[in-house]
Scaffold this motif. Structure first.
Motif, PDB file in Angstrom:
ATOM      1  N   ASP A 185      54.882  50.562  35.864  1.00  0.00           N
ATOM      2  CA  ASP A 185      56.173  50.599  36.554  1.00  0.00           C
ATOM      3  C   ASP A 185      56.498  49.249  37.188  1.00  0.00           C
ATOM      4  N   LEU A 186      55.519  48.643  37.852  1.00  0.00           N
ATOM      5  CA  LEU A 186      55.771  47.355  38.505  1.00  0.00           C
ATOM      6  C   LEU A 186      55.949  46.242  37.487  1.00  0.00           C
ATOM      7  N   TRP A 187      55.164  46.257  36.421  1.00  0.00           N
ATOM      8  CA  TRP A 187      55.305  45.185  35.415  1.00  0.00           C
ATOM      9  C   TRP A 187      56.663  45.273  34.715  1.00  0.00           C
ATOM     10  N   ILE A 188      57.183  46.487  34.534  1.00  0.00           N
ATOM     11  CA  ILE A 188      58.531  46.633  33.963  1.00  0.00           C
ATOM     12  C   ILE A 188      59.558  46.024  34.908  1.00  0.00           C
ATOM     13  N   ARG A 189      59.429  46.290  36.212  1.00  0.00           N
ATOM     14  CA  ARG A 189      60.354  45.705  37.177  1.00  0.00           C
ATOM     15  C   ARG A 189      60.287  44.182  37.157  1.00  0.00           C
ATOM     16  N   LEU A 190      59.088  43.644  37.064  1.00  0.00           N
ATOM     17  CA  LEU A 190      58.958  42.183  37.003  1.00  0.00           C
ATOM     18  C   LEU A 190      59.551  41.634  35.709  1.00  0.00           C
ATOM     19  N   ALA A 191      59.288  42.293  34.581  1.00  0.00           N
ATOM     20  CA  ALA A 191      59.794  41.820  33.290  1.00  0.00           C
ATOM     21  C   ALA A 191      61.313  41.855  33.237  1.00  0.00           C
ATOM     22  N   ALA A 192      61.924  42.785  33.967  1.00  0.00           N
ATOM     23  CA  ALA A 192      63.382  42.903  33.951  1.00  0.00           C
ATOM     24  C   ALA A 192      64.066  41.828  34.779  1.00  0.00           C
ATOM     25  N   ASN A 193      63.302  41.132  35.620  1.00  0.00           N
ATOM     26  CA  ASN A 193      63.927  40.188  36.547  1.00  0.00           C
ATOM     27  C   ASN A 193      63.305  38.802  36.531  1.00  0.00           C
ATOM     28  N   ASN A 194      62.391  38.549  35.594  1.00  0.00           N
ATOM     29  CA  ASN A 194      61.706  37.262  35.553  1.00  0.00           C
ATOM     30  C   ASN A 194      61.449  36.824  34.122  1.00  0.00           C
ATOM     31  N   THR A 195      61.232  35.538  33.960  1.00  0.00           N
ATOM     32  CA  THR A 195      60.739  35.028  32.691  1.00  0.00           C
ATOM     33  C   THR A 195      59.228  35.207  32.663  1.00  0.00           C
ATOM     34  N   VAL A 196      58.718  35.807  31.592  1.00  0.00           N
ATOM     35  CA  VAL A 196      57.288  36.098  31.499  1.00  0.00           C
ATOM     36  C   VAL A 196      56.716  35.462  30.237  1.00  0.00           C
ATOM     37  N   TYR A 197      55.397  35.372  30.208  1.00  0.00           N
ATOM     38  CA  TYR A 197      54.700  34.754  29.080  1.00  0.00           C
ATOM     39  C   TYR A 197      53.483  35.610  28.757  1.00  0.00           C
ATOM     40  N   LEU A 198      53.405  36.087  27.514  1.00  0.00           N
ATOM     41  CA  LEU A 198      52.240  36.821  27.040  1.00  0.00           C
ATOM     42  C   LEU A 198      51.409  35.912  26.157  1.00  0.00           C
ATOM     43  N   ASP A 199      50.153  35.742  26.524  1.00  0.00           N
ATOM     44  CA  ASP A 199      49.240  34.847  25.816  1.00  0.00           C
ATOM     45  C   ASP A 199      48.444  35.654  24.789  1.00  0.00           C
ATOM     46  N   SER A 200      48.390  35.181  23.556  1.00  0.00           N
ATOM     47  CA  SER A 200      47.654  35.897  22.520  1.00  0.00           C
ATOM     48  C   SER A 200      46.150  35.692  22.619  1.00  0.00           C
ATOM     49  N   GLU A 201      45.724  34.752  23.457  1.00  0.00           N
ATOM     50  CA  GLU A 201      44.287  34.520  23.658  1.00  0.00           C
ATOM     51  C   GLU A 201      43.734  35.590  24.592  1.00  0.00           C
ATOM     52  N   PRO A 202      42.739  36.387  24.162  1.00  0.00           N
ATOM     53  CA  PRO A 202      42.189  37.427  25.053  1.00  0.00           C
ATOM     54  C   PRO A 202      41.370  36.796  26.170  1.00  0.00           C
ATOM     55  N   LEU A 203      41.698  37.155  27.410  1.00  0.00           N
ATOM     56  CA  LEU A 203      41.090  36.505  28.567  1.00  0.00           C
ATOM     57  C   LEU A 203      40.401  37.483  29.512  1.00  0.00           C
ATOM     58  N   ALA A 204      40.349  38.761  29.151  1.00  0.00           N
ATOM     59  CA  ALA A 204      39.739  39.759  30.026  1.00  0.00           C
ATOM     60  C   ALA A 204      39.202  40.899  29.177  1.00  0.00           C
ATOM     61  N   THR A 205      38.355  41.721  29.800  1.00  0.00           N
ATOM     62  CA  THR A 205      37.781  42.879  29.120  1.00  0.00           C
ATOM     63  C   THR A 205      38.002  44.125  29.958  1.00  0.00           C
ATOM     64  N   ALA A 206      38.589  45.143  29.341  1.00  0.00           N
ATOM     65  CA  ALA A 206      38.756  46.451  29.967  1.00  0.00           C
ATOM     66  C   ALA A 206      37.563  47.314  29.566  1.00  0.00           C
ATOM     67  N   VAL A 207      36.725  47.659  30.537  1.00  0.00           N
ATOM     68  CA  VAL A 207      35.561  48.504  30.278  1.00  0.00           C
ATOM     69  C   VAL A 207      35.950  49.941  30.604  1.00  0.00           C
ATOM     70  N   LEU A 208      35.846  50.800  29.622  1.00  0.00           N
ATOM     71  CA  LEU A 208      36.391  52.160  29.749  1.00  0.00           C
ATOM     72  C   LEU A 208      35.399  53.079  30.440  1.00  0.00           C
ATOM     73  N   GLU A 209      35.145  52.798  31.717  1.00  0.00           N
ATOM     74  CA  GLU A 209      34.240  53.612  32.513  1.00  0.00           C
ATOM     75  C   GLU A 209      34.921  54.934  32.857  1.00  0.00           C
ATOM     76  N   PRO A 210      34.248  56.062  32.607  1.00  0.00           N
ATOM     77  CA  PRO A 210      34.853  57.353  32.980  1.00  0.00           C
ATOM     78  C   PRO A 210      34.927  57.512  34.493  1.00  0.00           C
ATOM     79  N   GLY A 211      36.006  58.137  34.962  1.00  0.00           N
ATOM     80  CA  GLY A 211      36.119  58.440  36.377  1.00  0.00           C
ATOM     81  C   GLY A 211      36.524  57.290  37.257  1.00  0.00           C
ATOM     82  N   SER A 212      36.966  56.167  36.686  1.00  0.00           N
ATOM     83  CA  SER A 212      37.339  55.023  37.503  1.00  0.00           C
ATOM     84  C   SER A 212      38.715  55.231  38.114  1.00  0.00           C
ATOM     85  N   LEU A 213      39.101  54.305  39.016  1.00  0.00           N
ATOM     86  CA  LEU A 213      40.381  54.428  39.714  1.00  0.00           C
ATOM     87  C   LEU A 213      41.557  54.518  38.757  1.00  0.00           C
ATOM     88  N   SER A 214      41.522  53.740  37.686  1.00  0.00           N
ATOM     89  CA  SER A 214      42.711  53.599  36.854  1.00  0.00           C
ATOM     90  C   SER A 214      42.669  54.416  35.571  1.00  0.00           C
TER      91      SER A 214
END
Length: 310
Positions: A185-214
């Motif tokens: 929801d917040l990233w959509i609000r930012l994208a609607a009102n700002n110039t953004v840049y998506l980098d194709s270089e992977p710079l992070a890892t999402a570890v799919l831990e069960p039961g986490s906050l997100s």
């Protein structure tokens, strides 16, 4: 901007087993960080003591009663004083050059207020893989989008890759009650009102831990994403709302293991949008048809009957 400063917000709940990996990936950045703000959201597993005893400046610990992810991120955002703010969950981690590379993008493109991009996914104990994306139209260039394009662009921001100018986000907050879609929801609000840049270089890892906050159930995730669609209906035409509603319902049907709920959801998806999901990243060819056949086969299979019952 010479020598820009970067604050990082890490919400954490009962993540004592993974928080060190997240913090260490921040401290290993090739450009030193100004703040690493860990917001303990009412943990009961010793997380606060671990952070307090193992780390010092620039790591800061904030404790609060359990209030869920949006409130934890907002608490960290309010404490951030850097020129830029990044976000990382307690079970995920960054590549060492993430911040340096993203700051170079900001320096090259001063009109850009948000940088995000590709990332790796990993199940605990398994090799990591690059997140799927079949469309390159959004990547490696500044993008100023509006309407449905801004909505799409916002959904392509994964929180663990986001670095944003604090001046662009300091008056915005995550919405409590939208978890786990509050970040989209917040990233959509930012994208609607700002110039953004998506980098194709992977710079992070999402570890799919069960039961986490997100990471919760697919039912909750998709229910909240349907709320996000309604919250941003001013960006979306009726055509686009039908498209996105149908897509979320398909995603729900594709990931729900119970045919009794997945099949009706898939039927609703097709009924509201019987056409292909053109332009959707990671959309598999004939995905809905293949899922329908699987669900029909599963629903037709009768459970084994007790011996002697005809």
């Amino acid at each position: 901007m010479s020598n820009p400063t970067v604050s990082v917000v890490i919400p954490a709940y009962n993540a004592a087993s993974t928080i060190a990996r997240a913090i260490d990936s921040c401290l290993a950045q090739t450009i030193p960080l100004w703040q690493v703000i860990v917001v303990d959201d009412g943990s009961s597993d010793g997380l606060a003591e671990l952070v307090r005893t193992r780390y010092s400046d620039p790591v800061t610990l904030i404790r609060q009663t359990n209030s869920r992810t949006a409130a934890a991120r907002n608490r960290g955002l309010e404490a951030a004083t850097g020129d830029f703010v990044g976000f990382l969950d307690a079970d995920d981690h960054w590549e060492p050059g993430k911040i340096e590379r993203q700051l170079s993008i900001f320096a090259t493109h001063p009109e850009v207020n948000v940088v995000a991009g590709r990332f790796f996914c990993q199940s605990p104990g398994s090799p990591r893989t690059l997140n799927e994306s079949k469309s390159n139209r959004w990547y490696d260039r500044p993008v100023k989008a509006s309407g449905a394009d801004a909505f799409m662009l916002g959904t392509l921001h994964w929180t663990g890759t986001v670095l944003v100018r604090r001046s662009a986000i300091e008056n915005l907050r995550f919405v409590s009650g939208l978890e786990p879609a509050e970040d989209r929801d917040l990233w959509i609000r930012l994208a609607a009102n700002n110039t953004v840049y998506l980098d194709s270089e992977p710079l992070a890892t999402a570890v799919l831990e069960p039961g986490s906050l997100s990471r919760g159930s697919i039912e909750v995730d998709c229910t909240k994403m349907l709320e996000v669609i309604q919250r941003h209906r001013s960006l979306l035409s009726l055509h686009a709302r039908l498209f996105w509603t149908s897509y979320v319902r398909y995603r729900w049907a594709a990931m729900d293991p119970k045919p009794s709920t997945a099949l009706p959801m898939l039927i609703r998806s097709v009924a509201s949008w019987p056409f292909p999901f053109a332009g959707m990243p990671a959309m598999k060819r004939l995905g809905r048809l293949k899922r329908l056949l699987v669900l029909l086969r599963q629903s037709m299979m009768r459970p084994n009957q007790p011996e002697g019952v005809s």
